[in-house]
Design a protein around this motif. Structure first.
Motif, PDB file in Angstrom:
ATOM      1  N   LEU A 178       0.848  -1.193   0.000  1.00  0.00           N
ATOM      2  CA  LEU A 178       0.000   0.000   0.000  1.00  0.00           C
ATOM      3  C   LEU A 178       0.886   1.248   0.000  1.00  0.00           C
ATOM      4  N   ARG A 179       0.588   2.177  -0.920  1.00  0.00           N
ATOM      5  CA  ARG A 179       1.375   3.404  -0.992  1.00  0.00           C
ATOM      6  C   ARG A 179       0.481   4.588  -1.332  1.00  0.00           C
ATOM      7  N   LEU A 180       0.962   5.732  -0.955  1.00  0.00           N
ATOM      8  CA  LEU A 180       0.220   6.976  -1.137  1.00  0.00           C
ATOM      9  C   LEU A 180       1.080   7.937  -1.942  1.00  0.00           C
ATOM     10  N   ARG A 181       0.461   8.605  -2.927  1.00  0.00           N
ATOM     11  CA  ARG A 181       1.186   9.567  -3.755  1.00  0.00           C
ATOM     12  C   ARG A 181       0.450  10.905  -3.800  1.00  0.00           C
ATOM     13  N   GLY A 182       1.176  11.968  -3.545  1.00  0.00           N
ATOM     14  CA  GLY A 182       0.645  13.315  -3.679  1.00  0.00           C
ATOM     15  C   GLY A 182       1.342  14.025  -4.830  1.00  0.00           C
ATOM     16  N   GLU A 183       0.607  14.883  -5.514  1.00  0.00           N
ATOM     17  CA  GLU A 183       1.176  15.549  -6.688  1.00  0.00           C
ATOM     18  C   GLU A 183       0.588  16.943  -6.841  1.00  0.00           C
ATOM     19  N   LEU A 184       1.431  17.872  -7.308  1.00  0.00           N
ATOM     20  CA  LEU A 184       1.010  19.218  -7.681  1.00  0.00           C
ATOM     21  C   LEU A 184       1.395  19.435  -9.144  1.00  0.00           C
ATOM     22  N   SER A 185       0.456  19.919  -9.939  1.00  0.00           N
ATOM     23  CA  SER A 185       0.698  20.110 -11.372  1.00  0.00           C
ATOM     24  C   SER A 185       0.241  21.491 -11.811  1.00  0.00           C
ATOM     25  N   TYR A 186       0.992  22.045 -12.768  1.00  0.00           N
ATOM     26  CA  TYR A 186       0.618  23.310 -13.403  1.00  0.00           C
ATOM     27  C   TYR A 186       0.730  23.129 -14.907  1.00  0.00           C
ATOM     28  N   GLN A 187      -0.263  23.629 -15.626  1.00  0.00           N
ATOM     29  CA  GLN A 187      -0.287  23.526 -17.079  1.00  0.00           C
ATOM     30  C   GLN A 187      -0.745  24.853 -17.691  1.00  0.00           C
ATOM     31  N   ARG A 188      -0.047  25.259 -18.740  1.00  0.00           N
ATOM     32  CA  ARG A 188      -0.455  26.448 -19.477  1.00  0.00           C
ATOM     33  C   ARG A 188      -0.716  26.056 -20.931  1.00  0.00           C
ATOM     34  N   LEU A 189      -1.909  26.392 -21.405  1.00  0.00           N
ATOM     35  CA  LEU A 189      -2.323  26.095 -22.770  1.00  0.00           C
ATOM     36  C   LEU A 189      -2.532  27.406 -23.520  1.00  0.00           C
ATOM     37  N   ASP A 190      -1.918  27.517 -24.683  1.00  0.00           N
ATOM     38  CA  ASP A 190      -2.052  28.715 -25.518  1.00  0.00           C
ATOM     39  C   ASP A 190      -2.627  28.296 -26.863  1.00  0.00           C
ATOM     40  N   PHE A 191      -3.902  28.658 -27.101  1.00  0.00           N
ATOM     41  CA  PHE A 191      -4.569  28.384 -28.373  1.00  0.00           C
ATOM     42  C   PHE A 191      -4.491  29.650 -29.227  1.00  0.00           C
TER      43      PHE A 191
END
Length: 331
Positions: free
Chosen positions: A256-269
């Protein structure tokens, strides 16, 4: 799948192993080009090294594999219409057969993932999705691996359109500085075809980088970055994207394991003008928590995230949650 009669089981295995070969060969004859999976898709999959796991002893070895997965997804309410996040409830079944051919420092992997996606909303169209990848990996040394790959994907969700086909060719170099520190850098070229009224197309590069620190078994920290772009004669399909992620995974009990994550995304159309001037630009940020239990060949996982989206287009300036549960079994 669990029959004790060896003959039916062997026949079933032979059929399953033929699936990726047939799918890849069929893709090679297709006339349209294709997609990548979106950066906000499932991240439940484990970090694992199939090539190293398959390599054993001297001489060539052939290792077949099969994983069956079922996923339940619910999301509210990130954006309408053309977007990479499921908005509503959906069920997915994924069949992933594979073949790994290895000898000493060389590993060849053929893998095909066929997905059936069913939406609760009757207004949305259920779909089949498919992705077939052929990878050749060569260990330059005990610390350095070089990989090249080709992938064909069909009918997948992409940031710039909901039904996209893609060819992707690229490579990656991975180097372990020591037992704890590992870095990887990859690049690829993608050619896409869109199932829209004009049959538009697009292409562009993708560059990825990753740093991993290993504290111990199933105990990792990751930093990842990505830049990719799509250029198309159809201006609405033009896309530039930046993505940065930081994640930390640790075991909390046996299997059993636990994962935390922070993500940032920039989209330019750049080809999608908005009222008041300028074009559509999206900034997305999401914290995410994933719990994974993997006793033996089974994997049961749950993922939760909240996506904060700010957009220059009011129709996409919305935020919401996404939950996913997966049960899978490896044969």
């Amino acid at each position: 799948m669990t029959s004790r009669n060896p003959l039916p089981r062997r026949l079933l295995q032979a059929f399953v192993l033929a699936v990726p070969v047939m799918c890849f060969a069929t893709a090679a004859l297709a006339e349209t080009a294709a997609p990548d999976q979106d950066a906000q898709g499932s991240t439940i999959d484990d970090e694992r090294d199939d090539a190293a796991a398959a390599r054993a002893g001297s001489g060539w070895s052939l290792n077949p594999g099969l994983r069956l997965s079922a996923r339940g997804i619910t999301a509210r309410s990130t954006a309408p219409a053309e977007d990479e996040v499921v908005d509503g409830n959906a069920l997915a079944v994924v069949i992933t057969p594979s073949l790994v051919l290895s000898r000493d420092d060389v590993t060849v992997t053929l893998r095909n993932a066929a997905t059936r996606l069913e939406f609760e909303d009757e207004a949305r169209t259920d779909r089949w999705q498919n992705a077939a990848r052929l990878t050749l990996a060569y260990d330059l040394s005990d610390a350095t691996r070089l990989s090249v790959f080709g992938e064909r994907s069909d009918n997948l969700l992409a940031a710039e359109f909901t039904s996209t086909d893609e060819w992707e060719f690229g490579g990656e170099i991975m180097h372990s500085l020591d037992d704890a520190n590992r870095v990887a850098l990859g690049a690829s070229w993608r050619e896409r075809g869109y199932d829209d009224a004009t049959g538009s197309r697009g292409d562009g590069i993708r560059v990825d980088g990753e740093y991993r620190y290993r504290f111990g078994p199933n105990h990792y920290a990751f930093l990842r970055g990505r830049y990719d772009e799509i250029n198309s004669a159809e201006a609405r399909r033009n896309l530039t994207r930046w993505l940065a992620e930081a994640s930390y995974q640790r075991p909390i009990a046996s299997d059993l394991r636990l994962r935390g994550e922070l993500s940032y995304q920039r989209l330019d159309f750049g080809g999608r003008p908005v009222a008041g001037g300028g074009s559509r630009e999206d900034d997305l940020f999401w914290p995410e928590l994933t719990l994974i239990w993997s006793p033996g060949p089974w994997r049961i996982a749950g993922e939760a995230r909240y996506v904060v989206r700010n957009s220059t287009d009011p129709a996409f300036d919305r935020s919401g949650y996404r939950f996913e549960v997966e049960v899978s079994h490896a044969f």
